[in-house]
Design a protein around this motif. Sequence first.
Motif, PDB file in Angstrom:
ATOM      1  N   TRP A  68       0.858  -1.189   0.000  1.00  0.00           N
ATOM      2  CA  TRP A  68       0.000   0.000   0.000  1.00  0.00           C
ATOM      3  C   TRP A  68       0.899   1.246   0.000  1.00  0.00           C
ATOM      4  O   TRP A  68       1.900   1.266   0.721  1.00  0.00           O
ATOM      5  CB  TRP A  68      -0.904  -0.017   1.239  1.00  0.00           C
ATOM      6  CG  TRP A  68      -1.833   1.143   1.339  1.00  0.00           C
ATOM      7  CD1 TRP A  68      -1.678   2.255   2.113  1.00  0.00           C
ATOM      8  CD2 TRP A  68      -3.057   1.313   0.621  1.00  0.00           C
ATOM      9  NE1 TRP A  68      -2.741   3.100   1.917  1.00  0.00           N
ATOM     10  CE2 TRP A  68      -3.611   2.563   1.001  1.00  0.00           C
ATOM     11  CE3 TRP A  68      -3.757   0.531  -0.323  1.00  0.00           C
ATOM     12  CZ2 TRP A  68      -4.811   3.054   0.497  1.00  0.00           C
ATOM     13  CZ3 TRP A  68      -4.949   1.016  -0.822  1.00  0.00           C
ATOM     14  CH2 TRP A  68      -5.455   2.262  -0.411  1.00  0.00           C
ATOM     15  N   ARG A  71       3.611   2.505   2.760  1.00  0.00           N
ATOM     16  CA  ARG A  71       4.225   1.412   3.537  1.00  0.00           C
ATOM     17  C   ARG A  71       5.500   0.974   2.836  1.00  0.00           C
ATOM     18  O   ARG A  71       5.599   1.054   1.612  1.00  0.00           O
ATOM     19  CB  ARG A  71       3.269   0.215   3.646  1.00  0.00           C
ATOM     20  CG  ARG A  71       2.055   0.510   4.475  1.00  0.00           C
ATOM     21  CD  ARG A  71       1.163  -0.717   4.614  1.00  0.00           C
ATOM     22  NE  ARG A  71      -0.065  -0.331   5.307  1.00  0.00           N
ATOM     23  CZ  ARG A  71      -1.258  -0.828   5.052  1.00  0.00           C
ATOM     24  NH1 ARG A  71      -1.403  -1.754   4.135  1.00  0.00           N
ATOM     25  NH2 ARG A  71      -2.304  -0.400   5.727  1.00  0.00           N
ATOM     26  N   GLN A 110       1.253  -5.223   7.534  1.00  0.00           N
ATOM     27  CA  GLN A 110       0.279  -5.148   6.432  1.00  0.00           C
ATOM     28  C   GLN A 110       1.011  -5.104   5.098  1.00  0.00           C
ATOM     29  O   GLN A 110       0.440  -4.666   4.104  1.00  0.00           O
ATOM     30  CB  GLN A 110      -0.554  -3.869   6.568  1.00  0.00           C
ATOM     31  CG  GLN A 110      -1.212  -3.666   7.901  1.00  0.00           C
ATOM     32  CD  GLN A 110      -2.491  -4.454   8.036  1.00  0.00           C
ATOM     33  OE1 GLN A 110      -3.046  -4.887   7.045  1.00  0.00           O
ATOM     34  NE2 GLN A 110      -2.944  -4.646   9.251  1.00  0.00           N
ATOM     35  N   GLN A 114      -1.315 -11.062   3.571  1.00  0.00           N
ATOM     36  CA  GLN A 114      -1.621 -10.781   4.976  1.00  0.00           C
ATOM     37  C   GLN A 114      -3.093 -10.966   5.322  1.00  0.00           C
ATOM     38  O   GLN A 114      -3.960 -10.836   4.448  1.00  0.00           O
ATOM     39  CB  GLN A 114      -1.212  -9.337   5.275  1.00  0.00           C
ATOM     40  CG  GLN A 114      -2.274  -8.353   5.492  1.00  0.00           C
ATOM     41  CD  GLN A 114      -2.192  -7.080   4.650  1.00  0.00           C
ATOM     42  OE1 GLN A 114      -2.798  -6.112   5.014  1.00  0.00           O
ATOM     43  NE2 GLN A 114      -1.515  -7.060   3.526  1.00  0.00           N
ATOM     44  N   ASP A 116      -5.848  -9.051   7.607  1.00  0.00           N
ATOM     45  CA  ASP A 116      -6.132  -7.865   8.402  1.00  0.00           C
ATOM     46  C   ASP A 116      -6.790  -8.309   9.711  1.00  0.00           C
ATOM     47  O   ASP A 116      -7.646  -9.206   9.701  1.00  0.00           O
ATOM     48  CB  ASP A 116      -7.146  -6.960   7.680  1.00  0.00           C
ATOM     49  CG  ASP A 116      -6.508  -6.155   6.556  1.00  0.00           C
ATOM     50  OD1 ASP A 116      -5.273  -6.143   6.435  1.00  0.00           O
ATOM     51  OD2 ASP A 116      -7.282  -5.521   5.813  1.00  0.00           O
ATOM     52  N   HIS A 120      -8.575  -3.454  12.241  1.00  0.00           N
ATOM     53  CA  HIS A 120      -7.604  -2.709  11.415  1.00  0.00           C
ATOM     54  C   HIS A 120      -8.175  -1.380  10.914  1.00  0.00           C
ATOM     55  O   HIS A 120      -7.435  -0.411  10.758  1.00  0.00           O
ATOM     56  CB  HIS A 120      -7.176  -3.614  10.258  1.00  0.00           C
ATOM     57  CG  HIS A 120      -6.370  -2.969   9.193  1.00  0.00           C
ATOM     58  ND1 HIS A 120      -5.272  -2.173   9.451  1.00  0.00           N
ATOM     59  CD2 HIS A 120      -6.482  -3.005   7.833  1.00  0.00           C
ATOM     60  CE1 HIS A 120      -4.756  -1.760   8.303  1.00  0.00           C
ATOM     61  NE2 HIS A 120      -5.480  -2.223   7.314  1.00  0.00           N
ATOM     62  N   ILE A 248      -3.835  -5.343  -3.335  1.00  0.00           N
ATOM     63  CA  ILE A 248      -3.260  -4.871  -2.071  1.00  0.00           C
ATOM     64  C   ILE A 248      -4.356  -4.643  -1.029  1.00  0.00           C
ATOM     65  O   ILE A 248      -4.154  -4.872   0.153  1.00  0.00           O
ATOM     66  CB  ILE A 248      -2.437  -3.576  -2.296  1.00  0.00           C
ATOM     67  CG1 ILE A 248      -1.255  -3.861  -3.233  1.00  0.00           C
ATOM     68  CG2 ILE A 248      -1.929  -3.001  -0.972  1.00  0.00           C
ATOM     69  CD1 ILE A 248      -0.474  -2.626  -3.663  1.00  0.00           C
ATOM     70  N   ALA A 249      -5.526  -4.191  -1.483  1.00  0.00           N
ATOM     71  CA  ALA A 249      -6.555  -3.828  -0.496  1.00  0.00           C
ATOM     72  C   ALA A 249      -7.930  -4.447  -0.756  1.00  0.00           C
ATOM     73  O   ALA A 249      -8.934  -3.967  -0.190  1.00  0.00           O
ATOM     74  CB  ALA A 249      -6.681  -2.315  -0.401  1.00  0.00           C
ATOM     75  N   LEU A 262     -11.880   2.895   0.173  1.00  0.00           N
ATOM     76  CA  LEU A 262     -11.946   1.605   0.881  1.00  0.00           C
ATOM     77  C   LEU A 262     -13.233   1.419   1.694  1.00  0.00           C
ATOM     78  O   LEU A 262     -13.195   1.059   2.881  1.00  0.00           O
ATOM     79  CB  LEU A 262     -10.710   1.443   1.778  1.00  0.00           C
ATOM     80  CG  LEU A 262      -9.357   1.502   1.072  1.00  0.00           C
ATOM     81  CD1 LEU A 262      -8.219   1.238   2.068  1.00  0.00           C
ATOM     82  CD2 LEU A 262      -9.254   0.527  -0.096  1.00  0.00           C
ATOM     83  N   HIS A 265     -13.841  -2.067   3.337  1.00  0.00           N
ATOM     84  CA  HIS A 265     -13.136  -2.362   4.594  1.00  0.00           C
ATOM     85  C   HIS A 265     -14.073  -2.085   5.774  1.00  0.00           C
ATOM     86  O   HIS A 265     -14.092  -2.835   6.755  1.00  0.00           O
ATOM     87  CB  HIS A 265     -11.878  -1.497   4.730  1.00  0.00           C
ATOM     88  CG  HIS A 265     -10.654  -2.100   4.105  1.00  0.00           C
ATOM     89  ND1 HIS A 265     -10.543  -2.371   2.775  1.00  0.00           N
ATOM     90  CD2 HIS A 265      -9.458  -2.478   4.653  1.00  0.00           C
ATOM     91  CE1 HIS A 265      -9.343  -2.901   2.517  1.00  0.00           C
ATOM     92  NE2 HIS A 265      -8.671  -2.969   3.640  1.00  0.00           N
TER      93      HIS A 265
HETATM   94  C1  UVW Z   1      -5.224  -0.224   4.206  1.00  0.00           C
HETATM   95  O1  UVW Z   1      -5.379  -0.345   5.378  1.00  0.00           O
HETATM   96  C2  UVW Z   1      -5.062   1.098   3.595  1.00  0.00           C
HETATM   97  O2  UVW Z   1      -5.151  -1.258   3.382  1.00  0.00           O
HETATM   98  P1  UVW Z   1      -4.972  -2.825   3.712  1.00  0.00           P
HETATM   99  O3  UVW Z   1      -6.207  -3.350   4.281  1.00  0.00           O
HETATM  100  O4  UVW Z   1      -4.673  -3.316   2.372  1.00  0.00           O
HETATM  101  O5  UVW Z   1      -3.842  -3.051   4.644  1.00  0.00           O
END
Ligand code: UVW
Length: 320
Positions: A68, A71, A110, A114, A116, A120, A248-249, A262, A265
């Motif tokens: 991301w 990072r 992250q 991975q 989460d 997160h 990635i996300a 996002l 999420h």
């Molecule tokens: C972010 O938290 C921005 O993304 P990820 O869930 O891919 O770690």
Amino acid sequence: MSDAAVPDLTELLADSPTNWGKWGPDDEVGSLNYLTAEQVLAGAAQIKKGKVFTLQRLIGDPKGDPVWPGRNPAVREMTLDESHWDEGNNGPAFPGGMHCADDTLTASLQGSTQYDALGHVWYDGKIWNGFDARTTIGGLSKASVAPIAERGDAGRAVLLDIARHRGKEYLEPYETFTHEDLVACAEAQGTPIRPRDILVVRTNHLQLFFEKGDKFYSDFCEAGLVYSPELVSWFQEMEIPNLVTDTIANEVTMDPHNGAALVLHSALMRNLGVAFTEICDLEKLATDCADDGTYSFFYVAAPLKISEATGSPVNPVAIK
Ligand code: UVW
């Protein structure tokens, strides 16, 4: 769309369903609770050939590690190798004369394939299950990755090869798809999605990272699933435990309908407790599925047990 026009997640998801409290006030693993012993056995029943696929991307790939923006990729450094015995006699002197090699890894938790933690991401001061967002300060004392690691994740999974379904090598930046596309892809592949299936979604979008290098990050907007109230209801009704992807996300970076970042999420992970597994390498598995026409398999994974962590590297395994 200007930032001023972007709705707050509190407003956008005001009527979005949650599974908070469904597995009790202390639950920290969310929709993974759907993976009962029955689901694990249904997953194991998919094993017909004994073929094993590991889904982690290489950490320290000579071609680069996609992360991301902001990072850093993991850095592995040698702390002990044969050079320690070269001149200065600095290597440890083991009785019998053994030499050995050691190294360290400095890594964003992250920053590779991975899981989460459910804690997160959040909005409105609350993380998964209604825990206070202040429980994240100094480490996740609630809904860290450790309870997921302790539990493990195993069940029947279906590969949804959206790229192949669309006749493309990879999905482009900004390209989106919906739960209806997932259903249509599964039907076209001949393996309809069943309730409680782990969804493994292939976009091959990260091929662009390997082709473009740093230019991948200019005008960054990964391809992926896009939020709608109907998609969230579908995930809840289908009792989807885990969304696994090769991006990635796990979702389109910026929602083209409202400009928010996002959204899934929050709508899926924070609200429904769906586990997110990101940055997988699905290429060998996808080739095999296209070759034999079998898109369901046993999926098993467990992130590392890291106390209070926001996520953890993982090497998921698919067995056909
Ligand atoms: C972010 O938290 C921005 O993304 P990820 O869930 O891919 O770690």
